[in-house]
Design a protein around this motif. Sequence first.
Motif, short mmCIF file in Angstrom:
data_model
loop_
_atom_site.label_atom_id
_atom_site.label_comp_id
_atom_site.label_asym_id
_atom_site.label_seq_id
_atom_site.Cartn_x
_atom_site.Cartn_y
_atom_site.Cartn_z
N UNK A 121 3.59 -4.23 -0.24
CA UNK A 121 3.23 -4.20 -1.76
C UNK A 121 1.98 -3.51 -1.87
N UNK A 122 1.01 -3.71 -1.46
CA UNK A 122 -0.42 -3.03 -1.76
C UNK A 122 -0.26 -1.62 -1.14
N UNK A 123 0.31 -1.25 -0.02
CA UNK A 123 0.38 0.01 -0.06
C UNK A 123 1.36 0.99 -0.81
N UNK A 124 2.29 0.40 -1.29
CA UNK A 124 3.34 0.97 -2.09
C UNK A 124 2.56 1.17 -3.37
N UNK A 125 1.77 0.36 -3.88
CA UNK A 125 0.99 0.42 -5.18
C UNK A 125 -0.32 1.30 -5.15
N UNK A 126 -0.93 1.43 -4.25
CA UNK A 126 -2.31 2.00 -4.05
C UNK A 126 -2.36 2.96 -3.03
N UNK A 127 -2.76 4.23 -3.45
CA UNK A 127 -2.96 5.34 -2.55
C UNK A 127 -4.02 5.13 -1.76
N UNK A 128 -5.05 4.11 -1.84
CA UNK A 128 -6.24 4.15 -1.28
C UNK A 128 -6.03 3.19 0.11
N UNK A 129 -4.81 2.66 0.16
CA UNK A 129 -4.53 2.37 1.70
C UNK A 129 -3.98 3.20 2.31
N UNK A 130 -4.53 3.92 3.28
CA UNK A 130 -4.41 5.01 3.98
C UNK A 130 -3.92 4.59 5.62
N UNK A 131 -4.00 3.20 5.60
CA UNK A 131 -3.35 2.87 7.10
C UNK A 131 -2.78 1.59 6.95
N UNK A 132 -1.61 1.28 7.53
CA UNK A 132 -1.38 -0.22 7.51
C UNK A 132 -0.71 -0.69 8.85
#
Length: 210
Positions: A121-132
């Motif tokens: 959910x965090x990755x889907x909402x925030x472009x700041x997540x560059x790796x998961x």
Amino acid sequence: MVQKGQFLERSTLIPVGTEVMEGTAHRGKHKPPLLILPPRPDEGGGMDHVIAAELAWAAASAGFPTLRFNHRGVGASQGARGTGEALLEDAEAAMRVLLENADTTAVAVASLHGGAQVALALQARFPAVGGLCLVAPADVEVSALGRVTCSLLVVQGEEDARLPRAAVSASVARAGGDFEVIDDAGVTFQRNLSQVGRVVSHWLQRLSGG
């Protein structure tokens, strides 16, 4: 005084609304920094989980800043235990502290077990997540892995049957990610935990261009 080669995390306070969560952070020179999401509170997990400690040590030893934390209502974190959106708010607050402390615009996120729900959910909402990175993910739709738009790493123990391995592998491949199976390991990685740390460390180095 911290000597060269020593691993020392520092206590960190993470404001979320009117409350404060506890966390521990380690400095580093490389980017991206790593935010470690614990298992969900209903799973009985916190930042002191053995896998979280291994990831923090492996990342920091490779020179990457790290932050792990307890959700509200867990450990010394203030507030009541939440679910769903509340857990996402906690993760966002921790992410913003890490972004500020590391003076960067992007982070890598690693989750444990059901924390994969929050990470996705965090990755889907925030472009700041560059790796998961999802370690021993649970309670997620396998198809959601194929929709991840950043660098994706999924790590699963050979004996972990909570998500079907073939389906996970296919979905991760659709996202252009990497899927690592740790031999002779179960859900908690009581065996070969150090391999998880090495895999995540190598992934961070690839993200940094190293």
